[in-house]
Enzyme design. Structure first.
Site, PDB file in Angstrom:
ATOM      1  N   CYS A 138       0.704  -1.324   0.001  1.00 53.60           N
ATOM      2  CA  CYS A 138      -0.090  -0.117   0.113  1.00 53.60           C
ATOM      3  C   CYS A 138       0.797   1.529  -0.476  1.00 53.60           C
ATOM      4  CB  CYS A 138      -0.980   0.086   1.244  1.00 53.60           C
ATOM      5  SG  CYS A 138      -0.335   0.222   2.415  1.00 53.60           S
ATOM      6  N   ASP A 144      -1.853  -9.085   3.697  1.00 54.30           N
ATOM      7  CA  ASP A 144      -2.215  -8.031   4.171  1.00 54.30           C
ATOM      8  C   ASP A 144      -1.845  -8.043   5.714  1.00 54.30           C
ATOM      9  OD1 ASP A 144      -4.222  -5.258   5.044  1.00 54.30           O
ATOM     10  OD2 ASP A 144      -3.673  -6.733   6.072  1.00 54.30           O
ATOM     11  N   GLY A 190       3.009  -0.750   9.139  1.00 52.98           N
ATOM     12  CA  GLY A 190       1.521   0.340   9.069  1.00 52.98           C
ATOM     13  C   GLY A 190       1.869   1.027   8.906  1.00 52.98           C
ATOM     14  N   LEU A 191       0.402   2.445   9.271  1.00 52.68           N
ATOM     15  CA  LEU A 191       0.431   3.573   7.901  1.00 52.68           C
ATOM     16  C   LEU A 191       1.133   4.205   9.132  1.00 52.68           C
ATOM     17  CD1 LEU A 191      -3.010   3.133   6.720  1.00 52.68           C
ATOM     18  CD2 LEU A 191      -0.766   2.328   5.682  1.00 52.68           C
ATOM     19  N   SER A 241       7.187   4.713  17.695  1.00 55.33           N
ATOM     20  CA  SER A 241       8.297   5.952  17.208  1.00 55.33           C
ATOM     21  C   SER A 241       7.843   6.990  18.372  1.00 55.33           C
ATOM     22  CB  SER A 241       7.148   6.580  16.614  1.00 55.33           C
ATOM     23  OG  SER A 241       7.574   7.882  16.496  1.00 55.33           O
ATOM     24  N   TYR A 277      -2.647   9.257  14.638  1.00 59.08           N
ATOM     25  CA  TYR A 277      -0.448   7.960  14.886  1.00 59.08           C
ATOM     26  C   TYR A 277      -0.184   7.614  15.440  1.00 59.08           C
ATOM     27  CZ  TYR A 277       3.862   6.792  12.763  1.00 59.08           C
ATOM     28  OH  TYR A 277       4.630   6.202  13.515  1.00 59.08           O
ATOM     29  N   LYS A 319       0.089   3.722  18.262  1.00 57.79           N
ATOM     30  CA  LYS A 319       2.146   3.205  18.174  1.00 57.79           C
ATOM     31  C   LYS A 319       1.247   2.705  20.068  1.00 57.79           C
ATOM     32  CE  LYS A 319       4.072   3.198  14.143  1.00 57.79           C
ATOM     33  NZ  LYS A 319       4.125   2.021  13.547  1.00 57.79           N
ATOM     34  N   ARG A 330      14.906  17.868  15.147  1.00 59.95           N
ATOM     35  CA  ARG A 330      14.843  16.690  15.510  1.00 59.95           C
ATOM     36  C   ARG A 330      16.070  15.417  15.580  1.00 59.95           C
ATOM     37  NH1 ARG A 330      10.920  19.008  15.904  1.00 59.95           N
ATOM     38  NH2 ARG A 330       8.852  18.664  14.920  1.00 59.95           N
TER      39      ARG A 330
HETATM   40  P1  NAD Z   1       6.110   2.643   5.362  1.00 58.52           P
HETATM   41  O1  NAD Z   1       5.194   2.819   4.894  1.00 58.52           O
HETATM   42  O2  NAD Z   1       8.042   3.019   4.209  1.00 58.52           O
HETATM   43  O3  NAD Z   1       6.552   1.411   5.790  1.00 58.52           O
HETATM   44  C1  NAD Z   1       5.557   0.181   5.975  1.00 58.52           C
HETATM   45  C2  NAD Z   1       4.973  -1.067   4.308  1.00 58.52           C
HETATM   46  O4  NAD Z   1       3.969  -1.606   5.212  1.00 58.52           O
HETATM   47  C3  NAD Z   1       4.802  -0.521   3.625  1.00 58.52           C
HETATM   48  O5  NAD Z   1       5.775  -1.125   2.409  1.00 58.52           O
HETATM   49  C4  NAD Z   1       3.711  -0.835   3.796  1.00 58.52           C
HETATM   50  O6  NAD Z   1       2.934  -1.056   1.914  1.00 58.52           O
HETATM   51  C5  NAD Z   1       3.510  -1.744   4.636  1.00 58.52           C
HETATM   52  N1  NAD Z   1       2.378  -1.676   4.981  1.00 58.52           N
HETATM   53  C6  NAD Z   1       1.166  -1.209   5.262  1.00 58.52           C
HETATM   54  N2  NAD Z   1      -0.083  -1.768   5.747  1.00 58.52           N
HETATM   55  C7  NAD Z   1       0.458  -3.089   5.858  1.00 58.52           C
HETATM   56  C8  NAD Z   1      -0.716  -4.027   6.371  1.00 58.52           C
HETATM   57  N3  NAD Z   1      -2.016  -3.729   6.460  1.00 58.52           N
HETATM   58  N4  NAD Z   1      -0.744  -5.122   5.700  1.00 58.52           N
HETATM   59  C9  NAD Z   1       0.976  -5.394   5.377  1.00 58.52           C
HETATM   60  N5  NAD Z   1       1.648  -4.456   4.734  1.00 58.52           N
HETATM   61  C10 NAD Z   1       1.285  -3.235   5.460  1.00 58.52           C
HETATM   62  O7  NAD Z   1       7.453   3.025   6.406  1.00 58.52           O
HETATM   63  P2  NAD Z   1       8.303   2.805   7.082  1.00 58.52           P
HETATM   64  O8  NAD Z   1       9.309   4.295   7.240  1.00 58.52           O
HETATM   65  O9  NAD Z   1       9.691   1.956   6.935  1.00 58.52           O
HETATM   66  O10 NAD Z   1       8.559   3.077   8.490  1.00 58.52           O
HETATM   67  C11 NAD Z   1       8.029   1.351   9.235  1.00 58.52           C
HETATM   68  C12 NAD Z   1       7.730   0.980  10.311  1.00 58.52           C
HETATM   69  O11 NAD Z   1       8.284   2.027  11.201  1.00 58.52           O
HETATM   70  C13 NAD Z   1       5.905   1.782  10.705  1.00 58.52           C
HETATM   71  O12 NAD Z   1       5.641   1.410  11.202  1.00 58.52           O
HETATM   72  C14 NAD Z   1       5.817   3.725  10.724  1.00 58.52           C
HETATM   73  O13 NAD Z   1       5.047   3.577  11.680  1.00 58.52           O
HETATM   74  C15 NAD Z   1       7.153   2.764  11.817  1.00 58.52           C
HETATM   75  N6  NAD Z   1       7.707   4.137  12.501  1.00 58.52           N
HETATM   76  C16 NAD Z   1       8.074   5.112  10.930  1.00 58.52           C
HETATM   77  C17 NAD Z   1       9.194   6.354  10.948  1.00 58.52           C
HETATM   78  C18 NAD Z   1       9.757   7.427  10.306  1.00 58.52           C
HETATM   79  O14 NAD Z   1       9.593   8.643   9.833  1.00 58.52           O
HETATM   80  N7  NAD Z   1       9.155   6.548   8.942  1.00 58.52           N
HETATM   81  C19 NAD Z   1       9.659   7.453  12.504  1.00 58.52           C
HETATM   82  C20 NAD Z   1       8.825   5.891  13.615  1.00 58.52           C
HETATM   83  C21 NAD Z   1       8.360   4.992  13.049  1.00 58.52           C
HETATM   84  N1  UFG Z   2       9.711  20.807   7.639  1.00 57.11           N
HETATM   85  C1  UFG Z   2      10.014  21.658   7.501  1.00 57.11           C
HETATM   86  N2  UFG Z   2       9.377  21.785   5.509  1.00 57.11           N
HETATM   87  C2  UFG Z   2       9.325  20.373   5.520  1.00 57.11           C
HETATM   88  C3  UFG Z   2       8.887  19.658   5.878  1.00 57.11           C
HETATM   89  C4  UFG Z   2       9.332  19.117   7.514  1.00 57.11           C
HETATM   90  O1  UFG Z   2      10.611  22.735   7.610  1.00 57.11           O
HETATM   91  O2  UFG Z   2       8.711  20.381   4.591  1.00 57.11           O
HETATM   92  C5  UFG Z   2      10.589  20.352   9.295  1.00 57.11           C
HETATM   93  C6  UFG Z   2       9.520  20.349  10.156  1.00 57.11           C
HETATM   94  O3  UFG Z   2       8.673  21.655  10.790  1.00 57.11           O
HETATM   95  C7  UFG Z   2       9.873  19.796  11.484  1.00 57.11           C
HETATM   96  C8  UFG Z   2      11.147  19.185  10.604  1.00 57.11           C
HETATM   97  O4  UFG Z   2      11.105  20.020   9.270  1.00 57.11           O
HETATM   98  O5  UFG Z   2      10.577  20.626  12.108  1.00 57.11           O
HETATM   99  C9  UFG Z   2      11.044  17.859  10.260  1.00 57.11           C
HETATM  100  O6  UFG Z   2       9.932  17.486   9.994  1.00 57.11           O
HETATM  101  P1  UFG Z   2       9.514  15.916   9.424  1.00 57.11           P
HETATM  102  O7  UFG Z   2       8.056  15.809   8.801  1.00 57.11           O
HETATM  103  O8  UFG Z   2      10.522  15.129   8.557  1.00 57.11           O
HETATM  104  O9  UFG Z   2       9.520  14.915  10.433  1.00 57.11           O
HETATM  105  P2  UFG Z   2       8.812  14.721  12.128  1.00 57.11           P
HETATM  106  O10 UFG Z   2       9.563  14.532  12.938  1.00 57.11           O
HETATM  107  O11 UFG Z   2       7.502  16.238  12.072  1.00 57.11           O
HETATM  108  O12 UFG Z   2       7.774  13.686  12.383  1.00 57.11           O
HETATM  109  C10 UFG Z   2       8.287  12.305  11.947  1.00 57.11           C
HETATM  110  C11 UFG Z   2       7.860  11.619  11.164  1.00 57.11           C
HETATM  111  C12 UFG Z   2       6.454  10.803  12.182  1.00 57.11           C
HETATM  112  C13 UFG Z   2       7.051   9.857  13.326  1.00 57.11           C
HETATM  113  C14 UFG Z   2       7.402  11.730  14.103  1.00 57.11           C
HETATM  114  C15 UFG Z   2       9.099  10.969  15.113  1.00 57.11           C
HETATM  115  O13 UFG Z   2       7.045  11.844  10.121  1.00 57.11           O
HETATM  116  O14 UFG Z   2       5.647  10.200  12.019  1.00 57.11           O
HETATM  117  O15 UFG Z   2       8.946  11.872  12.768  1.00 57.11           O
HETATM  118  O16 UFG Z   2       9.060   9.947  14.937  1.00 57.11           O
HETATM  119  F1  UFG Z   2       5.938  10.533  14.572  1.00 57.11           F
END
Ligand code: NAD
Ligand code: UFG
Length: 336
Positions: free
Chosen positions: A34, A58, A82-83, A124, A148, A152, A230
């Site tokens: 997805c 899924d 996850g989403l 997260s 979100y 978590k 961050r």
């Molecule tokens: P991502 O979207 O690239 O990877 C998640 C993957 O899970 C995708 O490939 C998606 O297709 C799959 N997926 C989602 N729902 C599913 C379902 N119901 N069944 C099977 N597959 C499913 O995201 P990511 O950045 O790699 O994040 C991975 C995990 O880490 C997530 O749970 C996310 O919430 C967590 N996380 C991410 C961040 C971040 O900033 N990237 C920060 C903290 C936590």
């Molecule tokens: N920012 C900008 N311009 C942009 C995007 C972000 O100035 O176009 C700034 C934001 O205001 C923030 C910093 O860059 O100060 C980081 O922003 P991100 O969106 O990259 O990251 P966040 O910390 O807001 O959120 C991320 C993930 C969330 C997760 C969180 C904690 O998107 O899913 O980190 O892990 F929950």
């Protein structure tokens, strides 16, 4: 030893799968695609010289899980599926709770039915919410500020209760800070669909000419230069944290909750400068208003991970930018 990696075609999952294969594990990826592309599996094979098993499906599909647990000798699960869109979660809360919370419940139920009790969960830093103190330690109060983050935290609590009910469980709750960067090969990286929400992919798309300028969401925070701060962590460091967690769980039952961050805060402007150095491109930017729901500043206390997992992040912000830029410039259209 086969490790099931849910969401293994995604950004963090794909980097982790490469390291698992490199470490000699058999890997089964379950992903409904997805938010990812099937071609990721080819790229993983190109890097690791080995192909993970891949099933498109899924994590909420109970019958499919039963089939996979019967067919493969799975000893542990890393649950990335996850989403994660902070913007989307408030519009579609039920989708987020269903996918993230129900998905984890179905997975844990079927694991127990198959006598598989080792689970690493993607949590997260967002579970902490508004900082009461910084850096966030694992003992910081938990008060997520969006759906979100709630989803978590709910999964964390469910898994704590589960482990309390049955001492066979071995669970790592890994609280990620801000993953950025890409594999050094340039073959895999973050490929957001549509307009990136996050800073690093947006920056990279400006540098490669896909976006005109970066909007900086506020320069009037009480931070080093007024922009948001961050704890950016290289995705390969994050991936290696999962292998360290699996090794830890080999020796320890119960639940371990760990921050995966660097312990160092970086402002938006500092990251922009690092990216300019890495790419040799000037990044056009504009200061705009604050983004609703953004916290001014947060970063991890990273010592606990070092102590219990023997893990610490190695790569600095310059390396994160160099690797993001290599990925972006070699793949301007991501996996397409
Ligand atoms: P991502 O979207 O690239 O990877 C998640 C993957 O899970 C995708 O490939 C998606 O297709 C799959 N997926 C989602 N729902 C599913 C379902 N119901 N069944 C099977 N597959 C499913 O995201 P990511 O950045 O790699 O994040 C991975 C995990 O880490 C997530 O749970 C996310 O919430 C967590 N996380 C991410 C961040 C971040 O900033 N990237 C920060 C903290 C936590
Ligand atoms: N920012 C900008 N311009 C942009 C995007 C972000 O100035 O176009 C700034 C934001 O205001 C923030 C910093 O860059 O100060 C980081 O922003 P991100 O969106 O990259 O990251 P966040 O910390 O807001 O959120 C991320 C993930 C969330 C997760 C969180 C904690 O998107 O899913 O980190 O892990 F929950």
């Amino acid at each position: 030893m086969t490790i099931l990696v849910t969401g293994g075609a995604g950004y963090i999952g794909s980097h982790t799968v490469v390291q698992l294969l490199d470490a000699g594990h058999e890997v089964l990826v379950l992903d409904n695609l997805c938010n990812s592309k099937a071609t990721v599996i080819d790229r993983i094979e190109k890097i690791a010289g080995k192909r993970p098993h891949f099933i498109q499906g899924d994590v909420r599909d109970r019958a499919l899980l039963q089939e996979l647990f019967a067919k493969f000798a799975i000893t542990a699960v890393i649950h990335f599926a996850g989403l994660k869109s902070v913007a989307e979660c408030s519009v579609k809360p039920l989708l987020y709770y269903d996918n993230n919370v129900s998905g984890s419940i179905v997975l844990a139920e079927e694991m127990a039915r198959a006598n598989i009790y080792t689970l690493v969960f993607s949590s997260s830093a967002t579970v902490y919410g508004e900082p009461v103190f910084l850096p966030y330690t694992e003992a910081h109060p938990l008060k997520p500020i969006n759906v979100y983050g709630q989803s978590k935290l709910m999964v964390e609590q469910i898994l704590q209760d589960l482990a309390a009910s049955n001492s066979a469980w071995r669970i790592a709750l890994l609280r990620y800070f801000n993953p950025v960067g890409a594999h050094a090969s340039g073959h895999i990286g973050e490929d957001p669909s549509g307009i990136p929400n996050n800073l690093m992919p947006f920056l990279a798309q400006v540098a490669v000419g896909k976006r005109e300028y970066l909007s900086i969401f506020g320069d009037d925070y009480e931070t080093v230069d007024g922009t948001g701060v961050r704890d950016y962590i290289h995705v390969d460091d994050l991936a290696s944290g999962h292998l360290a967690a699996l090794t830890y769980l080999d020796q320890h039952a119960g639940v371990v909750t760990v921050n995966l961050g660097t312990g160092k805060g970086t402002s938006v402007l500092e990251l922009v400068s690092a990216f300019e150095r890495a790419s040799g491109k000037a990044i056009a930017r504009q200061i705009v208003g604050r983004r609703p729901g953004d916290l001014p500043e947060y970063y991890a206390q990273a010592d606990y991970a070092k102590r219990v997992l023997g893990w610490q992040a190695k790569h600095d912000v310059d390396r994160m930018c160099t690797d993001s830029w290599r990925w972006q410039s070699q793949n301007p259209n991501g996996f397409n």
